[in-house]
Each structure stands twice: as structure tokens, then as C-alpha cells.
Design a protein around this motif. Structure first.
Motif, PDB file in Angstrom:
ATOM      1  N   ASP A 132      94.975  32.714-115.555  1.00 52.09           N
ATOM      2  CA  ASP A 132      95.465  33.170-114.656  1.00 52.09           C
ATOM      3  C   ASP A 132      95.036  32.591-113.255  1.00 52.09           C
ATOM      4  N   TYR A 133      95.718  33.080-112.135  1.00 49.88           N
ATOM      5  CA  TYR A 133      95.761  32.421-110.830  1.00 49.88           C
ATOM      6  C   TYR A 133      94.454  32.452-110.266  1.00 49.88           C
ATOM      7  N   HIS A 134      93.526  33.689-110.697  1.00 52.85           N
ATOM      8  CA  HIS A 134      92.207  33.527-109.728  1.00 52.85           C
ATOM      9  C   HIS A 134      91.140  32.348-110.255  1.00 52.85           C
ATOM     10  N   LEU A 135      91.322  31.632-111.469  1.00 54.59           N
ATOM     11  CA  LEU A 135      90.354  30.757-111.852  1.00 54.59           C
ATOM     12  C   LEU A 135      90.927  29.333-111.989  1.00 54.59           C
ATOM     13  N   MET A 136      92.012  29.191-111.174  1.00 56.71           N
ATOM     14  CA  MET A 136      92.806  27.774-111.393  1.00 56.71           C
ATOM     15  C   MET A 136      91.693  26.521-111.485  1.00 56.71           C
ATOM     16  N   PRO A 137      90.528  26.618-110.500  1.00 61.40           N
ATOM     17  CA  PRO A 137      89.855  25.530-110.226  1.00 61.40           C
ATOM     18  C   PRO A 137      88.715  25.213-111.536  1.00 61.40           C
ATOM     19  N   MET A 138      88.597  26.042-112.473  1.00 57.72           N
ATOM     20  CA  MET A 138      87.484  26.245-113.338  1.00 57.72           C
ATOM     21  C   MET A 138      87.314  25.025-114.166  1.00 57.72           C
ATOM     22  N   ALA A 139      88.362  24.481-114.662  1.00 60.04           N
ATOM     23  CA  ALA A 139      88.356  22.897-115.452  1.00 60.04           C
ATOM     24  C   ALA A 139      87.620  22.362-114.682  1.00 60.04           C
ATOM     25  N   ARG A 140      88.111  21.954-113.331  1.00 55.98           N
ATOM     26  CA  ARG A 140      87.570  20.730-112.460  1.00 55.98           C
ATOM     27  C   ARG A 140      85.987  21.243-112.419  1.00 55.98           C
ATOM     28  N   GLU A 141      85.577  22.567-112.107  1.00 52.39           N
ATOM     29  CA  GLU A 141      84.308  22.922-111.806  1.00 52.39           C
ATOM     30  C   GLU A 141      83.316  22.612-113.191  1.00 52.39           C
ATOM     31  N   LEU A 142      84.024  23.035-114.314  1.00 51.94           N
ATOM     32  CA  LEU A 142      83.029  23.067-115.501  1.00 51.94           C
ATOM     33  C   LEU A 142      83.087  21.335-115.931  1.00 51.94           C
ATOM     34  N   ARG A 143      83.991  20.618-115.577  1.00 52.67           N
ATOM     35  CA  ARG A 143      83.820  19.004-115.948  1.00 52.67           C
ATOM     36  C   ARG A 143      82.717  18.459-114.936  1.00 52.67           C
ATOM     37  N   GLU A 144      82.768  19.102-113.708  1.00 54.14           N
ATOM     38  CA  GLU A 144      81.653  18.368-112.887  1.00 54.14           C
ATOM     39  C   GLU A 144      80.405  18.934-113.372  1.00 54.14           C
ATOM     40  N   ARG A 145      80.232  19.790-114.347  1.00 52.76           N
ATOM     41  CA  ARG A 145      79.048  20.246-114.883  1.00 52.76           C
ATOM     42  C   ARG A 145      78.743  19.581-116.375  1.00 52.76           C
ATOM     43  N   GLY A 146      79.633  18.763-116.703  1.00 55.04           N
ATOM     44  CA  GLY A 146      79.382  18.063-118.010  1.00 55.04           C
ATOM     45  C   GLY A 146      80.037  18.816-118.993  1.00 55.04           C
ATOM     46  N   VAL A 147      80.826  19.520-118.808  1.00 58.85           N
ATOM     47  CA  VAL A 147      81.617  20.344-119.977  1.00 58.85           C
ATOM     48  C   VAL A 147      82.846  19.387-120.404  1.00 58.85           C
ATOM     49  N   ARG A 148      82.668  18.980-121.643  1.00 65.74           N
ATOM     50  CA  ARG A 148      83.964  17.872-122.250  1.00 65.74           C
ATOM     51  C   ARG A 148      84.670  18.581-123.233  1.00 65.74           C
ATOM     52  N   GLN A 149      84.581  19.881-123.399  1.00 68.14           N
ATOM     53  CA  GLN A 149      85.171  20.605-124.301  1.00 68.14           C
ATOM     54  C   GLN A 149      86.791  20.622-124.028  1.00 68.14           C
ATOM     55  N   ARG A 150      87.651  21.014-124.928  1.00 70.56           N
ATOM     56  CA  ARG A 150      89.190  21.229-124.635  1.00 70.56           C
ATOM     57  C   ARG A 150      89.073  22.555-123.822  1.00 70.56           C
ATOM     58  N   ILE A 151      89.955  22.448-122.625  1.00 70.59           N
ATOM     59  CA  ILE A 151      89.916  23.523-121.852  1.00 70.59           C
ATOM     60  C   ILE A 151      91.609  23.726-121.702  1.00 70.59           C
ATOM     61  N   GLY A 152      92.002  24.988-122.001  1.00 71.27           N
ATOM     62  CA  GLY A 152      93.558  25.212-121.835  1.00 71.27           C
ATOM     63  C   GLY A 152      93.634  26.354-120.660  1.00 71.27           C
ATOM     64  N   PHE A 153      94.807  26.323-119.844  1.00 73.82           N
ATOM     65  CA  PHE A 153      94.877  27.609-118.847  1.00 73.82           C
ATOM     66  C   PHE A 153      96.293  28.163-118.842  1.00 73.82           C
ATOM     67  N   PHE A 154      96.161  29.279-118.910  1.00 79.48           N
ATOM     68  CA  PHE A 154      97.699  30.003-118.915  1.00 79.48           C
ATOM     69  C   PHE A 154      97.980  30.726-117.756  1.00 79.48           C
ATOM     70  N   LEU A 155      99.002  30.557-116.962  1.00 81.77           N
ATOM     71  CA  LEU A 155      99.452  31.296-115.774  1.00 81.77           C
ATOM     72  C   LEU A 155     100.225  32.350-116.187  1.00 81.77           C
ATOM     73  N   HIS A 156      99.849  33.469-115.839  1.00 80.39           N
ATOM     74  CA  HIS A 156     100.691  34.795-116.331  1.00 80.39           C
ATOM     75  C   HIS A 156     101.797  35.035-115.173  1.00 80.39           C
ATOM     76  N   ILE A 157     101.645  34.531-114.117  1.00 81.10           N
ATOM     77  CA  ILE A 157     102.895  34.768-112.783  1.00 81.10           C
ATOM     78  C   ILE A 157     103.687  33.647-112.895  1.00 81.10           C
ATOM     79  N   PRO A 158     104.843  33.932-111.821  1.00 78.21           N
ATOM     80  CA  PRO A 158     105.704  32.671-111.818  1.00 78.21           C
ATOM     81  C   PRO A 158     104.660  31.532-111.116  1.00 78.21           C
ATOM     82  N   PHE A 159     105.577  30.359-111.201  1.00 77.56           N
ATOM     83  CA  PHE A 159     105.028  29.124-110.538  1.00 77.56           C
ATOM     84  C   PHE A 159     106.274  28.791-109.580  1.00 77.56           C
ATOM     85  N   PRO A 160     105.807  28.698-108.242  1.00 79.67           N
ATOM     86  CA  PRO A 160     106.866  28.495-107.421  1.00 79.67           C
ATOM     87  C   PRO A 160     107.295  27.212-107.251  1.00 79.67           C
ATOM     88  N   ASP A 161     108.734  26.863-106.457  1.00 74.96           N
ATOM     89  CA  ASP A 161     109.042  25.521-106.176  1.00 74.96           C
ATOM     90  C   ASP A 161     108.404  25.240-105.296  1.00 74.96           C
TER      91      ASP A 161
END
Length: 458
Positions: A132-161
Motif C-alpha cells: 500500500d501507499y504508505h510504503l511506496m519508496p521501500m524497494a528503492r530504500e532497500l536496494r540502496e541498503r544492498g537488498v537484492r531479493q525479489r520485492i513485490g508491491f501491491f496497491l490496495h487503493i486506485p491509481f489515478p490518471d
């Protein structure tokens, strides 16, 4: 087998005595138990200062790592950027957006803090699922800390035009952040298309094929995974709770009157004012419904420290009082408005007792109330769902009566049609919707997403 790591803004209390209320929490708990897992995020508590070292707990085979938020971060990250900026924009309500620079700074700071706490806990074979929308930057933050594992994200709210999204300060950075995931999941095809268009126009991403996006030197997948419900569990719960004392008192009080029910968080995206005005239009335009129809609207308190929410509560209470004063009688009030939270079991019994479920958000990622209402019905004598065509659930529940949530008169006509619908048609519509709900049940949603996340793009 890979261990599953779930990161979400809120984490259930592993030591709590109350059962988890939502189907989503139950589904994630099940996925974590099956895969062996860690659930990471905010524990719902506030501290005087920021805390970087998570508290570790363990319950029912799941490890928990949780942090409190400082009061400033709660105000500026949670109430601020998350819910006064992202939430209204992603629900197409630019007028409700309230931006201050410190909000975006807090959003970045908390995601940075969370990544600092989570990265040391990640093991080599883990698969990470961010929600969800609170943690959208988490993949970038984890990548910058050396995390190379697979990371998925699910958005529970709509995505706007894109033309809506670009009004939000910081939108390009968030699009860049989302492109750092391996898999992005959305509720509907419209949401996925809106992301792909926005990423293309704002940050130069290239949509190679349907569901594959290239951004700079990496590729990511996008997919549509409509969140479902546990059909069998909810159907059984509704049967059992129909005889609960609280539900029986309601039915005894109704007598022969028809019950129309709405259950929502108190939020401007839910269309509650338009819904109450639709009930007023029903009583005005279809006078034979007067004295014979009761609308029960439950609006659970939400974000009351945000002024828009407090103002909305006052308007709804005033509107309900106005309608009851104008149309009510000594032995009948057309609207029962409750600003309270009820146990899930009571709600399922309430749904089963209702002739009409009224779910009319102005915009919604999915809306599980619509699915819960359908699942709770007696298949031999089912109620009818009146559903906003702007809810994600409308893509699956085409046999509901679909309405424009801004058209008060159309909603009133839909309620009247639902109350008059013959039993054979109600049964046909209900059976078709149940078939769709079984196809997209909550365990199917979880399995499809995780299967796709395990599939690697070279």
C-alpha cells in the motif's frame, strides 16, 4: 522454500486477544504461516522520539518486527503525506489535498527509518511483499541498503490518471520508486494502465508489452490481482450470526419493513452524503416506500484529527437528522446512522438480514464490503447489491445494479428497483456473482501474486 517477508504500514498485534477483523489480515497471516514468514511495520503505537530498532515477537509460526512512530512522524507521515496528500489524489479528489513540505520530508524519513530496520532482518532467499501507499519508496530504500531479493508491491487503493497524479507534489519521485520493484500489483486493469501511462509520460518508462515495463536499465512486471474474500468462511459466519442477540433485536424491531444497509469507514471517498440524499430522494419520489423501508448506515470513525473527516461527520449527522425529521413518524425513522465500529460477525448477520446492500463510493480500489454482502446472502432468498460503477469491485460484480455514485436520483431508482426485484432474478444475479467471487477468492489473490513474484524477468 523461500521465506515470505510482508511489510505494511500497520501490523496486527500478535499478543492481542481479539481475532483479526479483516479478511486481508487473515489472508496475509495464512500466507506467512505457510511460507514461514516475517511481518514488518508500524505497531500502531506512538513514542516521544523515533525508534530504529524493531520489537521482535513470535506467534503461530509468524515472526513480527514492529516499530512505533514518533508523534511528529504520525502527524506528518501518516496523517500528512499519506492521508492528506496521496489518499485524496489517488481517489481523484484534488480539492481535499493539503500539502506542506514537511509532509513529504516525513514520508521520506519514515520510509528511510523502516528500511534501516528491515534490511538487517532480510535473509538471502526471502521474498518481500510490500503493501500500500504508505510504503511506496521501500524497494528503492532497500536496494540502496544492498537488498537484492525479489520485492513485490501491491496497491490496495486506485491509481489515478496522469493528469490527476501530476498535481501531487513529489509524484515523479514516487513513480521512480515504484519502478524499483520486481512486480507491481493493482486492483483493476484501469489502475495498471494509469500507472503505465504515468510512468511513461513522467519518468520515461517504456511499456514493452502488456505487463512488462522497462525503466532505465531494469524491467518490472505489472499485474492485476483483485482482492477477494473467503467465500465459505463468510457465508458460514453470516448464517451463524443471523441468530445472534444483537441481530435478532434488529430484526424484531424492523418487523415487516425492508432493510437497506451501508457499512463504511467515515471517509469522503465513500459517497456517504450522496447516499443519504439518495434515501431522501427515494422517500420523495417513491412515496409507497415511506414507513416500509429503513436505511441503516454504519460509518466507522476514521482519521478524526483531519479536519475534512470531522466536518464530514457533522454534515452526515445533520443530514440524517434532517431526513428523519422531514419523513419520520412516531414509530418509524427512515435512517439509522451509527458512527461506531462493530464486530465482523455482527456485520455479516446484518448483511444477511438486509434486502439491499448500498455500496456507492465515489472512488474505491476494490471495496470488500460489496463482496462480503454478496457472500453473506441466503442463496434461496438473496438481497440485491446496489454498487458504484467507480468501485473496483464493479469490474467483477456486473450482476449488481450499477450506479453513478454522484447521481442521487439514479441511486434512489436503483434502491426501488432492488426492493421490487422478483425472486428468480435475484437468485440468478446472486449465483453469477458468487461464481465470480469463488474464482477470485482471497487465497487465489495471494497465490497468484506470489507465484508471479517468484517468476523472474531476466
Amino acid at each position: 522454500m523461500s521465506r515470505l517477508v510482508v511489510a505494511s504500514n500497520r501490523v496486527p498485534n500478535p499478543r492481542g486477544s481479539q481475532p483479526q477483523a479483516g479478511g486481508l489480515a487473515v489472508a496475509l497471516s495464512g500466507a506467512l504461516r505457510r511460507n514461514g514468514g516475517l511481518w514488518f511495520g508500524w505497531n500502531g503505537q506512538l513514542s516521544q522520539t523515533a525508534v530504529s530498532r524493531p520489537r521482535m515477537d513470535q506467534a503461530e509460526g509468524i515472526d513480527y518486527a514492529t516499530l512505533p512512530l514518533s508523534k511528529d512522524d504520525y502527524d506528518d507521515f501518516y496523517l500528512g503525506y499519506s492521508n492528506a496528500v496521496i489518499w485524496p489524489v489517488f481517489h481523484f479528489n484534488l480539492g481535499a489535498m493539503s500539502y506542506e513540505r514537511r509532509y513529504s520530508e516525513a514520508y521520506a524519513r519514515v520510509n528511510d527509518l523502516f528500511a534501516d530496520a528491515l534490511a538487517p532482518l532480510v535473509e538471502p532467499d526471502d521474498v518481500i511483499w510490500v503493501h500500500d501507499y504508505h510504503l511506496m519508496p521501500m524497494a528503492r530504500e532497500l536496494r540502496e541498503r544492498g537488498v537484492r531479493q525479489r520485492i513485490g508491491f501491491f496497491l490496495h487503493i486506485p491509481f489515478p490518471d496522469y493528469d490527476v497524479l501530476r498535481a501531487m507534489p513529489g509524484h515523479r519521485r514516487l513513480l521512480e520508486d515504484l519502478c524499483r520493484y520486481d512486480l507491481l500489483g493493482f486492483q483493476t486493469e484501469n489502475d495498471r494502465h494509469a500507472f503505465e501511462e504515468s510512468a511513461s509520460r513522467a519518468v520515461g518508462a517504456l511499456v514493452e508489452t502488456s505487463g512488462v515495463v522497462r525503466h532505465r536499465n531494469r524491467r518490472l512486471r505489472t499485474g492485476v490481482y483483485p482482492v477477494g474474500v473467503d467465500v465459505d468462511e463468510l457465508a458460514d459466519l453470516s448464517r451463524r450470526t443471523l441468530t445472534a442477540p444483537r441481530v435478532r433485536r434488529l430484526l424484531d424491531g424492523l418487523g415487516e419493513r425492508d432493510l437497506v444497509v451501508g457499512v463504511d469507514r467515515l471517509d469522503y471517498s465513500k459517497g456517504l452524503e450522496q447516499r443519504l440524499r439518495a434515501v431522501e430522494a427515494l422517500l420523495q419520489d417513491y412515496p409507497h416506500r415511506r414507513g416500509h423501508t429503513v436505511m441503516m448506515q454504519i460509518a466507522s470513525p476514521s482519521r478524526s484529527s483531519i479536519s475534512e473527516y470531522a466536518d464530514l461527520r457533522q454534515r452526515l449527522e445533520g443530514l440524517a437528522g434532517h431526513i428523519n425529521g422531514s419523513y419520520g413518524d412516531l414509530d418509524w425513522a427512515p435512517i439509522h446512522y451509527l458512527n461506531r465500529t462493530f464486530a465482523r460477525g455482527s456485520l455479516m448477520g446484518l448483511y444477511r438480514a438486509a434486502r439491499v446492500g448500498l455500496v456507492t463510493p465515489l472512488r474505491d480500489g476494490m471495496n470488500l464490503v460489496a463482496k462480503e454482502f454478496v457472500t453473506s446472502q441466503d442463496p434461496d432468498n438473496p438481497g440485491v447489491l446496489v454498487l458504484s460503477e467507480l468501485a473496483g469491485a464493479a469490474a467483477e460484480l456486473e450482476d449488481a445494479i450499477l450506479v453513478n455514485p454522484y447521481d442521487v436520483d439514479a441511486i434512489a431508482a436503483a434502491i426501488n428497483a432492488a426492493l421490487a426485484m422478483p425472486l428468480p432474478e435475484r437468485r440468478r444475479r446472486h449465483q453469477r456473482m458468487m461464481n465470480r467471487l469463488r474464482e477470485n477468492a482471497i487465497d487465489v489473490w495471494e497465490k497468484r501474486f506470489l507465484d508471479d513474484l517468484h517468476w523472474h524477468i531476466a
